[in-house]
Design a protein around this motif. Structure first.
Motif, mmCIF file in Angstrom:
data_model
loop_
_atom_site.group_PDB
_atom_site.id
_atom_site.type_symbol
_atom_site.label_atom_id
_atom_site.label_comp_id
_atom_site.label_asym_id
_atom_site.label_seq_id
_atom_site.Cartn_x
_atom_site.Cartn_y
_atom_site.Cartn_z
ATOM 1 N N ASN A 72 88.568 -52.408 45.888
ATOM 2 C CA ASN A 72 89.208 -52.907 44.681
ATOM 3 C C ASN A 72 90.475 -52.379 44.409
ATOM 4 O O ASN A 72 90.907 -51.854 43.578
ATOM 5 C CB ASN A 72 88.118 -52.346 43.471
ATOM 6 C CG ASN A 72 88.519 -52.612 41.936
ATOM 7 O OD1 ASN A 72 89.077 -53.718 42.070
ATOM 8 N ND2 ASN A 72 88.360 -51.727 41.267
ATOM 9 N N ALA A 73 91.414 -52.903 45.125
ATOM 10 C CA ALA A 73 92.704 -52.653 45.140
ATOM 11 C C ALA A 73 93.711 -53.570 44.172
ATOM 12 O O ALA A 73 93.342 -54.615 44.026
ATOM 13 C CB ALA A 73 93.424 -52.728 46.612
ATOM 14 N N SER A 74 94.710 -53.069 43.626
ATOM 15 C CA SER A 74 95.310 -53.693 42.603
ATOM 16 C C SER A 74 96.122 -54.934 43.368
ATOM 17 O O SER A 74 96.439 -55.760 42.542
ATOM 18 C CB SER A 74 96.578 -52.877 42.014
ATOM 19 O OG SER A 74 97.457 -52.471 43.104
ATOM 20 N N ARG A 75 96.321 -55.135 44.540
ATOM 21 C CA ARG A 75 97.059 -56.097 45.125
ATOM 22 C C ARG A 75 96.109 -56.811 46.251
ATOM 23 O O ARG A 75 96.327 -57.673 47.041
ATOM 24 C CB ARG A 75 98.174 -55.680 46.247
ATOM 25 C CG ARG A 75 99.371 -55.136 45.396
ATOM 26 C CD ARG A 75 100.491 -54.870 46.147
ATOM 27 N NE ARG A 75 101.690 -54.300 45.459
ATOM 28 C CZ ARG A 75 102.602 -53.696 46.055
ATOM 29 N NH1 ARG A 75 102.753 -53.579 47.364
ATOM 30 N NH2 ARG A 75 103.361 -53.118 45.351
ATOM 31 N N ARG A 76 94.749 -56.848 45.955
ATOM 32 C CA ARG A 76 93.649 -57.485 46.547
ATOM 33 C C ARG A 76 93.795 -59.003 46.593
ATOM 34 O O ARG A 76 94.054 -59.523 45.717
ATOM 35 C CB ARG A 76 92.235 -57.073 46.217
ATOM 36 C CG ARG A 76 91.265 -57.602 46.670
ATOM 37 C CD ARG A 76 89.958 -57.324 45.874
ATOM 38 N NE ARG A 76 88.589 -57.776 46.606
ATOM 39 C CZ ARG A 76 87.510 -57.686 46.130
ATOM 40 N NH1 ARG A 76 87.304 -57.103 45.064
ATOM 41 N NH2 ARG A 76 86.565 -58.256 46.626
ATOM 42 N N THR A 77 93.616 -59.350 47.878
ATOM 43 C CA THR A 77 93.889 -60.990 48.162
ATOM 44 C C THR A 77 92.607 -61.294 49.062
ATOM 45 O O THR A 77 91.985 -60.282 49.690
ATOM 46 C CB THR A 77 95.026 -61.337 48.509
ATOM 47 O OG1 THR A 77 95.248 -60.876 50.029
ATOM 48 C CG2 THR A 77 96.122 -61.135 47.696
ATOM 49 N N LEU A 78 92.648 -62.651 49.400
ATOM 50 C CA LEU A 78 91.292 -62.912 50.425
ATOM 51 C C LEU A 78 91.846 -62.553 51.602
ATOM 52 O O LEU A 78 91.212 -61.930 52.495
ATOM 53 C CB LEU A 78 91.250 -64.297 50.265
ATOM 54 C CG LEU A 78 90.197 -64.774 48.932
ATOM 55 C CD1 LEU A 78 90.166 -66.273 49.229
ATOM 56 C CD2 LEU A 78 88.876 -64.174 49.236
#
Length: 426
Positions: free
Chosen positions: A352-358
């Motif tokens: 659950n990171a702020s810069r989470r992407t696929l």
């Protein structure tokens, strides 16, 4: 595993250095060649607690503000050790985790992979110690750090950049201890066969394309395929990989390359595709596109012709987001992205990171499997094994002759905003 624009987030060098990953570097939203390696997956399933990224002011960090679970690892300018008690008073096995955390371009990917690695370590840490070996971008820096890692550890996991793996494989460095590379070498200067102690487990979108070809052939024996590709390098690579495998299976295909601007296919190209489909009536489409481009294609030609794709066409599964144009699209991706109720997936915390992407989510998943593979190799040296990993079903032979690694990813159908098992060949 991966989707919207990451432009401005990573430098061009990151796209090049990670060019063997599962998802494409130069597609909109792409981090590497596959992988935004996921947004939240649906339907919701029971899970372990999420890994929460600490909120750290940007000015205070050089890499992505993402850490492992609390207490898993401590930062240090060069390396950090995580001791764990070994059974029967034996010395803990030392794992050197070699990552480019000091790189501005590769820091975020390295942070994602490190978080996944430490999440897996926290679950099975007994008898192991993790040492973080930090590097920058240059192959020379990586080679020096790798030499240090070999001297201070029993097994090394890394490096991450493709150029760094190539440097280790081809620079005459003695790979004297088990080393698990997180990317594929580029083939230049490696002298052919890889060192016996080097196991490559990186994600590969070309491998995905070949698996999709085998899957589509099993569902449509003797079919004629139309390969629809964009003009980016990663799209051409997977289009070529599919076409070559399709031909090897005794089938015929034609390829149509569509130009695009800012990620959107040209109207003339869409019109040409529509005319080709009407005239040739292919049995199926293989789409070397991203999710937005595939939506344009399906909106134009309809959904009657079966469409197949790699993880690059995965639109994600955000709550409330159902893309009707993609219903019925058959794709291949990591269990982490399309099988949230898989037993191997459910036991690990989501990221659950702020810069989470696929793409970054897939690298987090790769980190989980990297630790698990390292652990298995250490516990049963020389013995081949298979594993239900979060990146696929893994088959490993290591320590007795040339290293061999295979990853088989699950097949899925996008329907109503989520993924359903396809029931196809895997």
């Amino acid at each position: 595993m991966l989707i919207k624009s990451l432009k401005g987030l990573f430098a061009v060098s990151a796209l090049t250095m990670l060019s063997a990953c599962s998802t494409p570097c130069d597609r909109p939203g792409g981090l590497c060649a596959p992988i935004e390696p996921n947004t939240s997956v649906a339907p919701a399933q029971p899970r372990a607690p999420e890994v929460i990224a600490p909120v750290i002011p940007e000015a205070e960090v050089e890499t992505m503000p993402v850490d492992a679970p609390p207490g898993a690892v401590a930062d240090h300018p060069r390396a950090a050790a995580v001791p764990a008690a070994a059974p029967d008073n034996k010395a803990a096995t030392r794992i050197g985790l070699l990552l480019p955390t000091r790189s501005d371009a590769l820091g975020p990917p390295a942070g994602a992979l490190r978080a996944g690695f430490m999440a897996a370590y926290e679950r099975d840490r007994t008898g192991f110690e993790v040492n973080l070996i930090e590097t920058g971008d240059s192959p020379q820096d990586v080679l020096a750090a790798y030499t240090t890692a070999l001297a201070q550890n029993d097994i090394v996991v890394g490096p991450l950049a493709r150029s760094a793996v190539s440097a280790i494989a081809g620079a005459g460095v003695a790979v004297s201890k088990p080393t698990i590379a997180l990317n594929h070498p580029d083939g230049r200067g490696t002298g052919g066969a890889l060192p016996h102690n080097l196991l490559v487990i990186g994600l590969s979108i070309e491998d995905e394309a070949r698996q999709v070809a085998q899957w589509a052939a099993s569902e449509h024996p003797g079919a004629r395929a139309l390969v629809v590709s964009g003009a980016n390098a990663w799209q051409r690579r997977i289009a070529s990989a599919f076409a070559a495998q399709w031909k090897q299976l005794g089938n015929q295909s034609q390829t149509l390359e569509l130009s695009a601007s800012n990620g959107y296919l040209s109207e003339s190209g869409i019109s040409q595709l529509r005319n080709r489909v009407d005239a040739e009536q292919p049995t199926l489409l293989f789409t070397a596109l991203d999710a937005d481009q595939l939506r344009q294609v399906r909106a134009s030609i309809g959904t009657n012709v079966p469409a197949y794709g790699t993880s690059s066409v995965n639109p994600g599964t955000e709550p409330g987001m159902a893309l009707a144009e993609l219903d019925g699209v058959r794709l291949l991706d990591l269990p982490w992205e399309v099988q949230p109720d898989h037993p191997a997936v459910m036991v690990y915390p989501r990221w659950n990171a702020s810069r989470r992407t696929l793409d970054l989510d897939r690298l987090y998943a790769l980190g989980i499997d990297a630790f698990r593979v390292a652990r298995e190799i250490t516990l049963h040296p020389g013995a081949p094994f298979t594993m239900d990993g979060v990146t696929g079903r893994l088959s490993v032979s290591f320590g007795d002759g040339p290293a061999r690694f295979e990853r088989v990813q699950p097949t899925a159908v996008y329907q109503g905003g989520s993924f359903k098992p396809s029931g196809g060949a895997q």
